[in-house]
Design a protein around this motif. Structure first.
Motif, short mmCIF file in Angstrom:
data_model
loop_
_atom_site.label_atom_id
_atom_site.label_comp_id
_atom_site.label_asym_id
_atom_site.label_seq_id
_atom_site.Cartn_x
_atom_site.Cartn_y
_atom_site.Cartn_z
N THR A 1 -1.08 14.27 28.56
CA THR A 1 -0.48 13.48 27.48
C THR A 1 -0.74 14.15 26.14
N PHE A 2 -1.96 14.64 25.96
CA PHE A 2 -2.31 15.33 24.71
C PHE A 2 -1.37 16.51 24.47
N ASN A 3 -1.14 17.31 25.48
CA ASN A 3 -0.29 18.50 25.35
C ASN A 3 1.17 18.15 25.09
N ARG A 4 1.60 16.95 25.48
CA ARG A 4 2.98 16.53 25.23
C ARG A 4 3.17 15.97 23.81
N LEU A 5 2.07 15.63 23.15
CA LEU A 5 2.18 15.09 21.78
C LEU A 5 2.59 16.19 20.82
N SER A 6 3.42 15.84 19.87
CA SER A 6 3.77 16.81 18.82
C SER A 6 2.56 16.95 17.88
N GLU A 7 2.57 17.98 17.08
CA GLU A 7 1.49 18.19 16.10
C GLU A 7 1.39 16.98 15.17
N GLU A 8 2.53 16.46 14.76
CA GLU A 8 2.55 15.27 13.89
C GLU A 8 1.90 14.06 14.58
N GLN A 9 2.22 13.86 15.85
CA GLN A 9 1.63 12.75 16.60
C GLN A 9 0.12 12.92 16.75
N ARG A 10 -0.31 14.15 17.00
CA ARG A 10 -1.75 14.41 17.10
C ARG A 10 -2.45 14.11 15.78
N ARG A 11 -1.87 14.58 14.69
CA ARG A 11 -2.45 14.35 13.35
C ARG A 11 -2.57 12.86 13.08
N THR A 12 -1.53 12.13 13.38
CA THR A 12 -1.53 10.68 13.14
C THR A 12 -2.61 10.00 13.96
N ARG A 13 -2.68 10.35 15.24
CA ARG A 13 -3.64 9.71 16.14
C ARG A 13 -5.08 10.11 15.81
N CYS A 14 -5.27 11.30 15.26
CA CYS A 14 -6.62 11.79 14.97
C CYS A 14 -7.13 11.39 13.58
N ALA A 15 -6.25 10.94 12.71
CA ALA A 15 -6.61 10.70 11.31
C ALA A 15 -7.82 9.78 11.13
N SER A 16 -7.82 8.64 11.79
CA SER A 16 -8.94 7.70 11.61
C SER A 16 -10.22 8.27 12.20
N MET A 17 -10.12 8.98 13.33
CA MET A 17 -11.30 9.60 13.93
C MET A 17 -11.85 10.68 13.00
N GLU A 18 -10.97 11.47 12.39
CA GLU A 18 -11.41 12.51 11.47
C GLU A 18 -12.16 11.90 10.29
N LYS A 19 -11.64 10.79 9.77
CA LYS A 19 -12.31 10.14 8.64
C LYS A 19 -13.70 9.67 9.05
N ALA A 20 -13.81 9.05 10.22
CA ALA A 20 -15.11 8.58 10.70
C ALA A 20 -16.06 9.75 10.93
N LEU A 21 -15.56 10.81 11.53
CA LEU A 21 -16.40 11.99 11.77
C LEU A 21 -16.80 12.66 10.46
N TRP A 22 -15.88 12.71 9.51
CA TRP A 22 -16.19 13.30 8.20
C TRP A 22 -17.32 12.51 7.54
N ASN A 23 -17.23 11.19 7.56
CA ASN A 23 -18.29 10.35 6.97
C ASN A 23 -19.61 10.59 7.68
N GLU A 24 -19.57 10.71 9.00
CA GLU A 24 -20.78 10.99 9.78
C GLU A 24 -21.39 12.33 9.38
N CYS A 25 -20.56 13.35 9.30
CA CYS A 25 -21.05 14.69 8.97
C CYS A 25 -21.60 14.75 7.55
N MET A 26 -20.96 14.07 6.62
CA MET A 26 -21.44 14.09 5.24
C MET A 26 -22.74 13.30 5.11
N SER A 27 -22.93 12.29 5.94
CA SER A 27 -24.16 11.47 5.89
C SER A 27 -25.31 12.11 6.67
N HIS A 28 -24.99 12.68 7.84
CA HIS A 28 -26.06 13.13 8.73
C HIS A 28 -25.95 14.58 9.15
N GLY A 29 -24.95 15.31 8.64
CA GLY A 29 -24.78 16.69 9.09
C GLY A 29 -24.50 16.71 10.57
N ILE A 30 -25.18 17.60 11.27
CA ILE A 30 -25.00 17.67 12.72
C ILE A 30 -26.19 17.05 13.46
#
Length: 158
Positions: free
Chosen positions: A117-146
């Protein structure tokens, strides 16, 4: 016909040499594909600028010949305080975190929806689906690094 002449004071020459050194440092880690001719042209120009800077008496003590590449570069003590090194460090740091967050979000999406399913998604669909996860991960990385990042390796690999 006269060649145009560029008259630089010592500080301008130092700044130009630092810019050339920064370009060469970037080329050392990332060179655009299919642009070898253009990269070689820029490389030659940067080397020429650094050679000219070495001939400037106020800059010469801060430079030395790099035996690995055969052209002048700034000495390590100078680099530790140089503005362009701060810029490169900031670039590397922000690029690392951005790439890490993007890759982790895509990996999480792939695990959630499955590889087919992932491979069938367009780049735009992947970006849209990943946006909220990226924001959460970004906040995690900025708060706690790795510090809270965990790799789960199969037993045979650990």
């Amino acid at each position: 016909m006269n060649k145009p002449s560029l008259q630089l004071n010592d500080q301008e020459m130092r700044d130009l040499a630092e810019m050339a050194a920064m370009v060469l440092a970037l080329f050392g880690t990332a060179t655009p594909e299919n642009q070898q001719t253009r990269v070689e042209q820029w490389h030659k120009l940067c080397v020429k600028i650094l050679g000219t800077a070495k001939a400037t008496p106020s800059i010469a003590p801060d430079m030395e010949m790099n035996p690995d590449c055969g052209y002048y570069f700034f000495k390590r003590p100078y680099l530790e305080k140089a503005f362009f090194e701060d810029c490169l460090d900031e670039f590397r740091d922000s690029t690392f975190w951005s790439e890490l967050v993007t890759r982790l979000a895509e990996q999480s999406l792939m695990e959630t929806v499955g590889e087919d399913t992932f491979n069938r998604l367009s780049e735009e669909q992947r970006r849209t689906r990943c946006a909220s996860m990226e924001k959460a991960l970004w906040n995690e990385c900025m708060s706690h690094g790795i510090d809270r990042l965990v790799f789960m390796l199969p037993p045979e690999e650990s």
